[in-house]
Design a protein around this motif. Structure first.
Motif, mmCIF file in Angstrom:
data_model
loop_
_atom_site.group_PDB
_atom_site.id
_atom_site.type_symbol
_atom_site.label_atom_id
_atom_site.label_comp_id
_atom_site.label_asym_id
_atom_site.label_seq_id
_atom_site.Cartn_x
_atom_site.Cartn_y
_atom_site.Cartn_z
ATOM 1 N N MET A 132 0.785 -1.121 -0.001
ATOM 2 C CA MET A 132 -0.068 -0.014 0.042
ATOM 3 C C MET A 132 0.874 1.205 0.029
ATOM 4 S SD MET A 132 -2.911 -0.990 -0.524
ATOM 5 C CE MET A 132 -3.544 0.680 -0.622
ATOM 6 N N GLN A 133 1.954 1.193 0.588
ATOM 7 C CA GLN A 133 2.809 2.571 0.548
ATOM 8 C C GLN A 133 3.403 2.662 -0.547
ATOM 9 O OE1 GLN A 133 5.977 1.252 3.472
ATOM 10 N NE2 GLN A 133 4.710 1.747 5.222
ATOM 11 N N TRP A 134 3.865 1.646 -1.393
ATOM 12 C CA TRP A 134 4.411 1.480 -2.891
ATOM 13 C C TRP A 134 2.988 2.084 -3.727
ATOM 14 C CZ3 TRP A 134 8.884 2.265 -4.667
ATOM 15 C CH2 TRP A 134 9.956 1.813 -3.924
ATOM 16 N N THR A 135 1.991 1.654 -3.630
ATOM 17 C CA THR A 135 0.718 2.188 -4.389
ATOM 18 C C THR A 135 0.435 3.466 -4.138
ATOM 19 O OG1 THR A 135 -0.227 -0.205 -4.167
ATOM 20 C CG2 THR A 135 -1.860 1.650 -4.625
ATOM 21 N N ALA A 136 0.586 4.130 -2.898
ATOM 22 C CA ALA A 136 0.323 5.551 -2.815
ATOM 23 C C ALA A 136 1.331 6.345 -3.336
ATOM 24 C CB ALA A 136 0.276 5.626 -1.079
ATOM 25 N N LYS A 137 2.654 5.874 -3.418
ATOM 26 C CA LYS A 137 3.696 6.644 -4.159
ATOM 27 C C LYS A 137 3.544 6.588 -5.444
ATOM 28 C CE LYS A 137 7.238 5.706 -0.513
ATOM 29 N NZ LYS A 137 8.465 5.138 -0.450
ATOM 30 N N MET A 138 3.047 5.654 -6.108
ATOM 31 C CA MET A 138 2.622 5.561 -7.798
ATOM 32 C C MET A 138 1.463 5.886 -8.030
ATOM 33 S SD MET A 138 5.520 4.076 -8.332
ATOM 34 C CE MET A 138 5.559 3.678 -9.897
ATOM 35 N N MET A 139 0.703 6.674 -7.176
ATOM 36 C CA MET A 139 -0.495 7.303 -7.433
ATOM 37 C C MET A 139 -0.323 8.769 -7.470
ATOM 38 S SD MET A 139 -3.507 5.047 -5.940
ATOM 39 C CE MET A 139 -4.723 5.875 -6.647
ATOM 40 N N PRO A 140 0.598 9.571 -8.398
ATOM 41 C CA PRO A 140 0.767 10.924 -8.261
ATOM 42 C C PRO A 140 -0.546 11.756 -8.399
ATOM 43 C CG PRO A 140 1.423 10.139 -10.359
ATOM 44 C CD PRO A 140 1.040 9.087 -9.604
ATOM 45 N N THR A 141 -0.852 12.637 -7.725
ATOM 46 C CA THR A 141 -1.893 13.532 -7.848
ATOM 47 C C THR A 141 -1.483 14.839 -8.216
ATOM 48 O OG1 THR A 141 -1.978 14.036 -5.398
ATOM 49 C CG2 THR A 141 -3.612 12.131 -6.383
ATOM 50 N N GLY A 142 -0.442 15.170 -8.298
ATOM 51 C CA GLY A 142 0.052 16.654 -8.547
ATOM 52 C C GLY A 142 0.337 16.838 -9.897
ATOM 53 N N PRO A 143 0.761 18.187 -10.346
ATOM 54 C CA PRO A 143 0.769 18.437 -11.794
ATOM 55 C C PRO A 143 1.844 17.344 -12.438
ATOM 56 C CG PRO A 143 1.030 20.306 -10.453
ATOM 57 C CD PRO A 143 0.948 19.149 -9.573
ATOM 58 N N LEU A 144 2.569 16.975 -11.881
ATOM 59 C CA LEU A 144 3.405 15.736 -12.464
ATOM 60 C C LEU A 144 2.745 14.528 -13.054
ATOM 61 C CD1 LEU A 144 6.550 15.295 -13.110
ATOM 62 C CD2 LEU A 144 6.636 14.163 -10.812
ATOM 63 N N SER A 145 1.622 14.353 -12.445
ATOM 64 C CA SER A 145 0.789 13.362 -13.201
ATOM 65 C C SER A 145 0.360 13.509 -14.449
ATOM 66 C CB SER A 145 -0.602 13.251 -12.232
ATOM 67 O OG SER A 145 -1.175 14.006 -12.399
ATOM 68 N N ILE A 146 0.438 14.856 -14.824
ATOM 69 C CA ILE A 146 -0.064 15.099 -16.247
ATOM 70 C C ILE A 146 1.048 14.767 -17.140
ATOM 71 C CG2 ILE A 146 -0.527 17.206 -17.920
ATOM 72 C CD1 ILE A 146 -1.795 18.586 -15.383
ATOM 73 N N VAL A 147 2.360 15.091 -16.683
ATOM 74 C CA VAL A 147 3.614 14.845 -17.393
ATOM 75 C C VAL A 147 3.423 13.227 -17.523
ATOM 76 C CG1 VAL A 147 6.196 14.953 -17.599
ATOM 77 C CG2 VAL A 147 4.774 16.991 -16.793
ATOM 78 N N TRP A 148 3.417 12.553 -16.583
ATOM 79 C CA TRP A 148 3.450 11.110 -16.536
ATOM 80 C C TRP A 148 2.436 10.512 -17.360
ATOM 81 C CZ3 TRP A 148 7.740 8.988 -15.783
ATOM 82 C CH2 TRP A 148 8.416 9.195 -14.785
ATOM 83 N N GLY A 149 1.181 11.154 -17.276
ATOM 84 C CA GLY A 149 0.246 10.757 -18.567
ATOM 85 C C GLY A 149 0.633 10.809 -19.892
ATOM 86 N N ILE A 150 1.181 11.927 -20.147
ATOM 87 C CA ILE A 150 1.651 12.185 -21.286
ATOM 88 C C ILE A 150 2.600 11.006 -21.825
ATOM 89 C CG2 ILE A 150 2.915 13.715 -23.248
ATOM 90 C CD1 ILE A 150 1.543 15.830 -21.103
ATOM 91 N N LEU A 151 3.628 10.971 -21.296
ATOM 92 C CA LEU A 151 4.822 9.954 -21.489
ATOM 93 C C LEU A 151 4.220 8.587 -21.677
ATOM 94 C CD1 LEU A 151 7.604 11.434 -19.112
ATOM 95 C CD2 LEU A 151 7.237 11.678 -21.537
ATOM 96 N N ALA A 152 3.525 8.324 -20.611
ATOM 97 C CA ALA A 152 2.870 6.817 -20.511
ATOM 98 C C ALA A 152 2.162 6.644 -21.666
ATOM 99 C CB ALA A 152 2.168 6.524 -19.199
ATOM 100 N N THR A 153 1.091 7.301 -21.849
ATOM 101 C CA THR A 153 0.263 7.125 -23.086
ATOM 102 C C THR A 153 0.991 7.394 -24.323
ATOM 103 O OG1 THR A 153 -1.448 8.046 -21.622
ATOM 104 C CG2 THR A 153 -1.906 7.896 -24.148
ATOM 105 N N ALA A 154 1.817 7.969 -24.474
ATOM 106 C CA ALA A 154 2.564 8.036 -25.869
ATOM 107 C C ALA A 154 3.450 6.960 -26.049
ATOM 108 C CB ALA A 154 3.470 9.361 -25.950
ATOM 109 N N PHE A 155 4.065 6.334 -24.817
ATOM 110 C CA PHE A 155 4.777 5.197 -25.048
ATOM 111 C C PHE A 155 3.883 3.894 -25.296
ATOM 112 C CE2 PHE A 155 6.685 1.584 -23.141
ATOM 113 C CZ PHE A 155 7.924 1.370 -24.109
#
Length: 176
Positions: A132-155
């Motif tokens: 659960m600690q790892w899961t919470a870390k992997m669920m970004p909710t800040g503006p950085l989540s937008i960048v991860w969304g772009i990179l992950a979906t493009a990939f």
């Protein structure tokens, strides 16, 4: 006679169908999140189908406006651009939803994940807590989540397009 075929670049096709597919994805995600069905794995596959459909439609659109031709590399480029646009729209939507519309969403998702781990019974309490600690870390909710969304979906769109482009490509004859 003049050629009336309008040339469309891979970037144009990717942006156009990225916006269309991104809007469909955002609407679908909103329905799932609002109804609490986002954790259903079977419904998650619909998102993949939407992405695949968007890539195929973008390839078709590109070929229609380029004399029926599209190289493998152009297909990969179209899908990657579309994936980045879809990721941007989805990332912005998720950020707004999690931070402004349903601020308790992240905690609800973590509670559901914990309940699943505990129900499986394969892990000790200590292992569940670590997971659960790892899961919470992997669920970004800040503006950085937008960048991860772009990179992950493009990939991911690029990976899907490795197969899709091989099917939808239609190279120009070499001696035209």
């Amino acid at each position: 006679m003049e050629n009336t075929t309008t040339l469309v670049t891979p970037v144009n096709a990717g942006i156009r169908y990225g916006l269309i597919t991104g809007l469909v994805t955002v609407i679908y995600s909103f329905v799932l999140m609002a109804t609490g069905l986002e954790q259903q794995a079977a419904l998650g596959f619909v998102t993949f189908a939407i992405l695949i459909g968007g890539i195929v439609m973008a390839h078709r659109y590109y070929k229609q406006h380029n004399g029926g031709f599209m190289s493998y590399g152009q297909g990969l480029g179209i899908a990657t651009v579309a994936g980045a646009v879809i990721g941007a729209l989805s990332g912005i939507f998720r950020y707004v939803y999690v931070n402004f519309i349903d601020s308790g969403y992240t905690q609800k998702a973590l509670d559901i994940a914990r309940a699943k781990l505990e129900a499986d019974g394969n892990m000790s309490d200590e292992q569940v807590e670590t997971a659960m600690q790892w899961t919470a870390k992997m669920m970004p909710t800040g503006p950085l989540s937008i960048v991860w969304g772009i990179l992950a979906t493009a990939f991911f769109a690029f990976l899907l397009s490795l197969i899709i482009s091989a099917i939808t490509k239609h190279n120009r004859p070499q001696f035209e």
